[in-house]
Scaffold this motif. Structure first.
Motif, PDB file in Angstrom:
ATOM      1  N   ASN A   1      57.076  34.792 -13.854  1.00  0.00           N
ATOM      2  CA  ASN A   1      58.475  34.485 -13.564  1.00  0.00           C
ATOM      3  C   ASN A   1      59.187  33.981 -14.816  1.00  0.00           C
ATOM      4  O   ASN A   1      58.559  33.743 -15.856  1.00  0.00           O
ATOM      5  CB  ASN A   1      58.582  33.454 -12.424  1.00  0.00           C
ATOM      6  N   MET A   2      60.483  33.816 -14.739  1.00  0.00           N
ATOM      7  CA  MET A   2      61.292  33.491 -15.909  1.00  0.00           C
ATOM      8  C   MET A   2      60.941  32.125 -16.479  1.00  0.00           C
ATOM      9  O   MET A   2      60.816  31.960 -17.696  1.00  0.00           O
ATOM     10  CB  MET A   2      62.784  33.546 -15.533  1.00  0.00           C
ATOM     11  N   PHE A   3      60.786  31.130 -15.614  1.00  0.00           N
ATOM     12  CA  PHE A   3      60.462  29.791 -16.115  1.00  0.00           C
ATOM     13  C   PHE A   3      59.084  29.778 -16.773  1.00  0.00           C
ATOM     14  O   PHE A   3      58.893  29.140 -17.818  1.00  0.00           O
ATOM     15  CB  PHE A   3      60.502  28.780 -14.961  1.00  0.00           C
ATOM     16  N   GLY A   4      58.131  30.488 -16.181  1.00  0.00           N
ATOM     17  CA  GLY A   4      56.793  30.556 -16.767  1.00  0.00           C
ATOM     18  C   GLY A   4      56.806  31.247 -18.125  1.00  0.00           C
ATOM     19  O   GLY A   4      56.105  30.821 -19.050  1.00  0.00           O
ATOM     20  N   GLN A   5      57.606  32.292 -18.252  1.00  0.00           N
ATOM     21  CA  GLN A   5      57.710  32.983 -19.540  1.00  0.00           C
ATOM     22  C   GLN A   5      58.338  32.082 -20.596  1.00  0.00           C
ATOM     23  O   GLN A   5      57.902  32.078 -21.757  1.00  0.00           O
ATOM     24  CB  GLN A   5      58.537  34.259 -19.373  1.00  0.00           C
TER      25      GLN A   5
ATOM     26  N   MET B   1      51.725  26.313 -30.805  1.00  0.00           N
ATOM     27  CA  MET B   1      50.434  26.694 -31.377  1.00  0.00           C
ATOM     28  C   MET B   1      50.599  27.323 -32.759  1.00  0.00           C
ATOM     29  O   MET B   1      49.722  27.196 -33.614  1.00  0.00           O
ATOM     30  CB  MET B   1      49.718  27.671 -30.446  1.00  0.00           C
ATOM     31  N   ASN B   2      51.722  27.992 -32.981  1.00  0.00           N
ATOM     32  CA  ASN B   2      51.963  28.627 -34.276  1.00  0.00           C
ATOM     33  C   ASN B   2      52.407  27.647 -35.351  1.00  0.00           C
ATOM     34  O   ASN B   2      52.518  28.032 -36.517  1.00  0.00           O
ATOM     35  CB  ASN B   2      53.019  29.737 -34.129  1.00  0.00           C
TER      36      ASN B   2
ATOM     37  N   PHE C   1      55.759  29.520 -21.582  1.00  0.00           N
ATOM     38  CA  PHE C   1      54.720  30.132 -22.408  1.00  0.00           C
ATOM     39  C   PHE C   1      55.216  30.359 -23.833  1.00  0.00           C
ATOM     40  O   PHE C   1      54.456  30.186 -24.799  1.00  0.00           O
ATOM     41  CB  PHE C   1      54.284  31.462 -21.786  1.00  0.00           C
ATOM     42  N   ARG C   2      56.480  30.730 -23.995  1.00  0.00           N
ATOM     43  CA  ARG C   2      57.041  30.905 -25.338  1.00  0.00           C
ATOM     44  C   ARG C   2      57.071  29.586 -26.103  1.00  0.00           C
ATOM     45  O   ARG C   2      56.815  29.551 -27.315  1.00  0.00           O
ATOM     46  CB  ARG C   2      58.452  31.510 -25.244  1.00  0.00           C
ATOM     47  N   GLN C   3      57.377  28.493 -25.406  1.00  0.00           N
ATOM     48  CA  GLN C   3      57.367  27.186 -26.067  1.00  0.00           C
ATOM     49  C   GLN C   3      55.950  26.809 -26.497  1.00  0.00           C
ATOM     50  O   GLN C   3      55.746  26.266 -27.589  1.00  0.00           O
ATOM     51  CB  GLN C   3      57.938  26.112 -25.115  1.00  0.00           C
TER      52      GLN C   3
END
Length: 221
Positions: free
Chosen positions: A83-87, A97-98, A90-92
């Motif tokens: 879903n949008m909130f999960g995506q 991590m990067n 996950f991007r954050q």
């Protein structure tokens, strides 16, 4: 006659038990891996959360609980990220991590490999190939994994392909090679058939028994 019958019966029994035994061994290894992940998480929770020792000891004694919980967490994560909130979350996490110096190199490398192998748009193991390895005149099955790029590609003046040469009978280990495209023969064979051919050490012929070469007729004495 009895000796020949004994040998035939033994081979027949072996052909029944060998696939079953290897299947059980692989499943046992997978269950052990998932259980070890669960026990590691449980040990960390037991260390960080006060008063959880009794519950942790009880959960360690439940057989198969680790497999169920790890599989449930993986599935739930997939549903959540869909879903949008999960995506967004996950991007954050991906950005975080990067930004960590040492973790960044490991995380990005593993992520790229996982995206290539498991995503629907990945091209890993897209084709079965016939290559000469480990020397000229010796042929083996390999898999196309892509083409060299970046700094590596600048050192070559001819088209190359990246291939993975698996070992037999365990195809999870092998060798990564960059070979001239002209030296690679593309096979009209599915990846699944090629893997069966490798695991069976050439016994299981792609296409079925009808593809076996015909035996030469016996010459009259």
């Amino acid at each position: 006659m009895k000796q020949r019958s004994f040998k035939q019966y033994f081979i027949t029994g072996l052909l029944v038990w060998l696939p079953m035994g290897i299947t059980v061994w692989v499943l046992t290894w997978l269950v052990g891996l998932l259980d070890s992940i669960f026990l590691a998480i449980l040990h960390a929770a037991d260390t960080l959360i006060p008063g959880m020792h009794a519950l942790a000891d009880y959960l360690r004694g439940v057989p198969g609980l680790g497999v169920i919980l790890v599989a449930l967490v993986i599935f739930s994560t997939g549903v959540f990220v869909a879903n949008m909130f999960g995506q967004w979350l996950f991007r954050q996490w991906d950005k975080l991590m990067n930004r960590i110096p040492v973790v960044r190199s490991i995380y990005t490398s593993v992520k790229q490999v996982a995206d290539t192998l498991f995503s629907g748009s990945g091209h890993a193991f897209s084709k079965a190939l016939l290559v000469q390895y480990p020397r000229q005149g010796s042929w083996t099955i390999a898999f196309l994994t892509g083409t060299p790029g970046g700094v590596v590609a600048r050192h070559f003046d001819q088209p190359l392909v990246s291939v993975y040469v698996p070992t037999t009978p365990n195809p999870t280990s092998g060798f990564f090679l960059m070979m001239p495209k002209a030296d690679v023969i593309e096979l009209d064979m599915t990846v699944d058939d090629a893997l069966k051919y490798i695991i069976s050490m050439g016994v299981v012929v792609p296409g079925g028994p009808e593809q076996l070469p015909l035996a030469a007729p016996a010459t009259p004495q």
